[in-house]
Motif scaffolding. Sequence first.
Motif, mmCIF file in Angstrom:
data_model
loop_
_atom_site.group_PDB
_atom_site.id
_atom_site.type_symbol
_atom_site.label_atom_id
_atom_site.label_comp_id
_atom_site.label_asym_id
_atom_site.label_seq_id
_atom_site.Cartn_x
_atom_site.Cartn_y
_atom_site.Cartn_z
ATOM 1 N N VAL A 33 41.885 39.588 35.286
ATOM 2 C CA VAL A 33 42.447 40.479 36.302
ATOM 3 C C VAL A 33 42.180 39.897 37.680
ATOM 4 C CG1 VAL A 33 42.236 42.731 37.427
ATOM 5 C CG2 VAL A 33 42.300 42.588 34.938
ATOM 6 N N VAL A 34 43.259 39.715 38.448
ATOM 7 C CA VAL A 34 43.170 39.261 39.835
ATOM 8 C C VAL A 34 43.943 40.294 40.649
ATOM 9 C CG1 VAL A 34 43.352 37.277 41.382
ATOM 10 C CG2 VAL A 34 43.359 36.923 38.900
ATOM 11 N N ILE A 64 53.186 32.478 32.540
ATOM 12 C CA ILE A 64 52.303 33.576 32.945
ATOM 13 C C ILE A 64 53.042 34.898 32.774
ATOM 14 C CG2 ILE A 64 50.931 34.601 34.790
ATOM 15 C CD1 ILE A 64 50.914 31.864 36.165
ATOM 16 N N GLU A 65 52.416 35.832 32.071
ATOM 17 C CA GLU A 65 52.952 37.188 31.987
ATOM 18 C C GLU A 65 52.100 38.078 32.883
ATOM 19 O OE1 GLU A 65 53.427 40.953 28.890
ATOM 20 O OE2 GLU A 65 53.172 38.919 28.083
ATOM 21 N N TYR A 66 52.711 38.629 33.925
ATOM 22 C CA TYR A 66 51.989 39.501 34.849
ATOM 23 C C TYR A 66 52.063 40.939 34.348
ATOM 24 C CZ TYR A 66 52.071 35.513 37.999
ATOM 25 O OH TYR A 66 51.906 34.272 38.551
ATOM 26 N N VAL A 67 50.917 41.571 34.262
ATOM 27 C CA VAL A 67 50.822 42.953 33.787
ATOM 28 C C VAL A 67 50.384 43.828 34.953
ATOM 29 C CG1 VAL A 67 49.682 44.518 32.176
ATOM 30 C CG2 VAL A 67 50.223 42.172 31.470
ATOM 31 N N GLU A 68 51.194 44.830 35.287
ATOM 32 C CA GLU A 68 50.821 45.712 36.395
ATOM 33 C C GLU A 68 49.506 46.411 36.065
ATOM 34 O OE1 GLU A 68 52.663 49.060 39.419
ATOM 35 O OE2 GLU A 68 53.628 48.761 37.463
ATOM 36 N N THR A 69 48.554 46.320 36.981
ATOM 37 C CA THR A 69 47.200 46.806 36.727
ATOM 38 C C THR A 69 46.697 47.645 37.894
ATOM 39 O OG1 THR A 69 46.811 44.782 35.440
ATOM 40 C CG2 THR A 69 44.889 46.105 36.007
ATOM 41 N N PRO A 70 47.014 48.934 37.910
ATOM 42 C CA PRO A 70 46.485 49.819 38.956
ATOM 43 C C PRO A 70 44.955 49.865 38.913
ATOM 44 C CG PRO A 70 48.273 50.871 37.746
ATOM 45 C CD PRO A 70 47.906 49.636 36.982
ATOM 46 N N SER A 71 44.360 50.289 40.003
ATOM 47 C CA SER A 71 42.899 50.271 40.133
ATOM 48 C C SER A 71 42.190 50.972 38.983
ATOM 49 C CB SER A 71 42.495 50.916 41.459
ATOM 50 O OG SER A 71 42.975 50.169 42.554
ATOM 51 N N LYS A 72 42.703 52.112 38.562
ATOM 52 C CA LYS A 72 41.968 52.944 37.606
ATOM 53 C C LYS A 72 41.896 52.352 36.203
ATOM 54 C CE LYS A 72 45.965 55.860 36.442
ATOM 55 N NZ LYS A 72 46.485 57.248 36.428
ATOM 56 N N VAL A 73 42.718 51.315 35.898
ATOM 57 C CA VAL A 73 42.706 50.757 34.538
ATOM 58 C C VAL A 73 42.207 49.317 34.492
ATOM 59 C CG1 VAL A 73 44.602 52.267 33.855
ATOM 60 C CG2 VAL A 73 45.110 49.920 34.603
ATOM 61 N N ARG A 74 41.685 48.801 35.589
ATOM 62 C CA ARG A 74 41.329 47.379 35.616
ATOM 63 C C ARG A 74 40.273 47.004 34.586
ATOM 64 N NH1 ARG A 74 41.127 46.696 42.135
ATOM 65 N NH2 ARG A 74 39.927 48.591 41.822
ATOM 66 N N GLU A 75 39.239 47.824 34.439
ATOM 67 C CA GLU A 75 38.262 47.507 33.398
ATOM 68 C C GLU A 75 38.861 47.680 32.003
ATOM 69 O OE1 GLU A 75 36.232 50.015 36.063
ATOM 70 O OE2 GLU A 75 37.160 48.209 36.842
ATOM 71 N N ASP A 76 39.672 48.705 31.846
ATOM 72 C CA ASP A 76 40.246 49.003 30.527
ATOM 73 C C ASP A 76 41.087 47.848 29.995
ATOM 74 O OD1 ASP A 76 39.078 51.500 30.579
ATOM 75 O OD2 ASP A 76 40.875 52.517 31.323
ATOM 76 N N VAL A 77 41.924 47.252 30.841
ATOM 77 C CA VAL A 77 42.820 46.203 30.341
ATOM 78 C C VAL A 77 42.050 44.944 29.953
ATOM 79 C CG1 VAL A 77 44.831 47.062 31.602
ATOM 80 C CG2 VAL A 77 43.353 45.337 32.675
ATOM 81 N N ALA A 93 47.139 28.918 49.790
ATOM 82 C CA ALA A 93 47.520 30.165 49.121
ATOM 83 C C ALA A 93 47.513 31.323 50.110
ATOM 84 C CB ALA A 93 46.572 30.443 47.957
ATOM 85 N N TRP A 94 46.523 31.337 51.001
ATOM 86 C CA TRP A 94 46.421 32.388 52.013
ATOM 87 C C TRP A 94 47.539 32.281 53.049
ATOM 88 C CZ3 TRP A 94 43.744 36.782 52.628
ATOM 89 C CH2 TRP A 94 43.725 37.354 53.903
ATOM 90 N N ASP A 95 47.727 31.079 53.583
ATOM 91 C CA ASP A 95 48.731 30.875 54.629
ATOM 92 C C ASP A 95 50.128 31.233 54.153
ATOM 93 O OD1 ASP A 95 46.750 29.997 56.333
ATOM 94 O OD2 ASP A 95 47.161 27.856 56.022
ATOM 95 N N ASP A 96 50.388 31.034 52.868
ATOM 96 C CA ASP A 96 51.722 31.309 52.315
ATOM 97 C C ASP A 96 51.940 32.786 51.997
ATOM 98 O OD1 ASP A 96 52.298 28.632 52.465
ATOM 99 O OD2 ASP A 96 51.955 28.221 50.339
ATOM 100 N N THR A 97 50.883 33.586 52.070
ATOM 101 C CA THR A 97 50.988 34.994 51.639
ATOM 102 C C THR A 97 50.405 35.940 52.694
ATOM 103 O OG1 THR A 97 48.913 34.738 50.392
ATOM 104 C CG2 THR A 97 50.964 34.367 49.191
ATOM 105 N N ALA A 98 49.196 36.411 52.491
ATOM 106 C CA ALA A 98 48.592 37.393 53.402
ATOM 107 C C ALA A 98 48.428 36.859 54.814
ATOM 108 C CB ALA A 98 47.242 37.851 52.840
ATOM 109 N N GLY A 99 48.284 35.547 54.951
ATOM 110 C CA GLY A 99 48.131 34.960 56.284
ATOM 111 C C GLY A 99 49.316 35.198 57.189
ATOM 112 N N GLU A 129 48.733 33.845 43.826
ATOM 113 C CA GLU A 129 48.552 32.411 44.036
ATOM 114 C C GLU A 129 47.198 31.927 43.525
ATOM 115 O OE1 GLU A 129 51.008 30.345 45.022
ATOM 116 O OE2 GLU A 129 52.169 32.191 44.842
ATOM 117 N N ILE A 130 46.164 32.754 43.676
ATOM 118 C CA ILE A 130 44.853 32.403 43.123
ATOM 119 C C ILE A 130 44.940 32.302 41.601
ATOM 120 C CG2 ILE A 130 42.499 33.241 42.756
ATOM 121 C CD1 ILE A 130 42.929 32.069 45.522
ATOM 122 N N ALA A 131 45.642 33.240 40.993
ATOM 123 C CA ALA A 131 45.827 33.204 39.540
ATOM 124 C C ALA A 131 46.547 31.929 39.112
ATOM 125 C CB ALA A 131 46.603 34.432 39.081
ATOM 126 N N LYS A 132 47.553 31.532 39.867
ATOM 127 C CA LYS A 132 48.316 30.331 39.534
ATOM 128 C C LYS A 132 47.440 29.077 39.574
ATOM 129 C CE LYS A 132 52.842 31.965 41.153
ATOM 130 N NZ LYS A 132 53.889 31.785 42.212
#
Length: 293
Positions: A118-119, A96-109, A272-278, A80-83
């Motif tokens: 990256v969000v 928007i094209e979402y690309v799966e980004t595990p922790s270990k590759v965040r800087e690389d992508v 955005a918070w209330d609709d998701t993690a909240g 939602e922040i990205a949106k």
Amino acid sequence: MRFTRMAALTAVAALSLTVAACGGDDGGDEGTGAGSKTFEAGSTMERLNKAQAIKVGTKFDQPGFGQKGLSGKPEGFDVEIAKIIVKELGIPEDKIEYVETPSKVREDVIVNDTVDMVVATYTINDKRKERIAFAGPYYEAGQNIMVRKDDTSITGPDSFKDGTKKVCSVTGSTPAEKIKEYVKDVATQVVLFDTYDKCRDAVKGGQVDALTTDNVILLGYIAKDEGAFKLAGDNFTKEPYGIGVKKDDTAFRNFINDILEAAFSDGRWKKAWDDTAGKFDAELGDAPTVNRY
């Protein structure tokens, strides 16, 4: 008299066309087309707006923040922040094209131009700033520990110091590095996977005793399986989440920071918070102070 009336109508029509041509510059548009926004020539914002497309790196396995839903797309607070940011770029949400980004590759992508930003529950720290830049923070989490519901032997990170308990986290993550400070033997006690889902399954199956990551991610797992898991103790770190961009792209970073500050005050951030993690009883807290380093 007829001539005067016709002249007036012609003037009104011309004025209407002028207003329409200038529409979208007030920031109140819906971000539905390239012509609705104007950006500095040569900027990342202009490039993305003209392309009418953007690639966003995020997680696909973290309830409440970035988890792939029934729609086939990730859903959560990060998404939602990205949106919010993408809308201000004048790009439709469906572009928007979402690309799966595990922790270990965040800087690389980011460095390799695989994504435009990256969000992804991305903790801001100095080591990462050596390769990329951060906008934000937009949220502050805290590292915690999740165990099986019937486990009373783990009450916090100090419980790993006797060397008898195994704890799981994700390769390349801040929590994985932090928990190493509390174990007796890293080689035998710290188990690393590429996703948190695998850690969750390992805890549930008894292969490891605990999963450690940020509290809000753990609360998402607990909410989805209350009979299986619980938190063990209090948060023991502070994790400011930022948005990763190219290291030298100051203009794009400032653009995102401006949007975040506006969203903090106009209600978009809280919604955005209330609709998701909240929904998982996680606390939002006060809006963080953006770090314009």
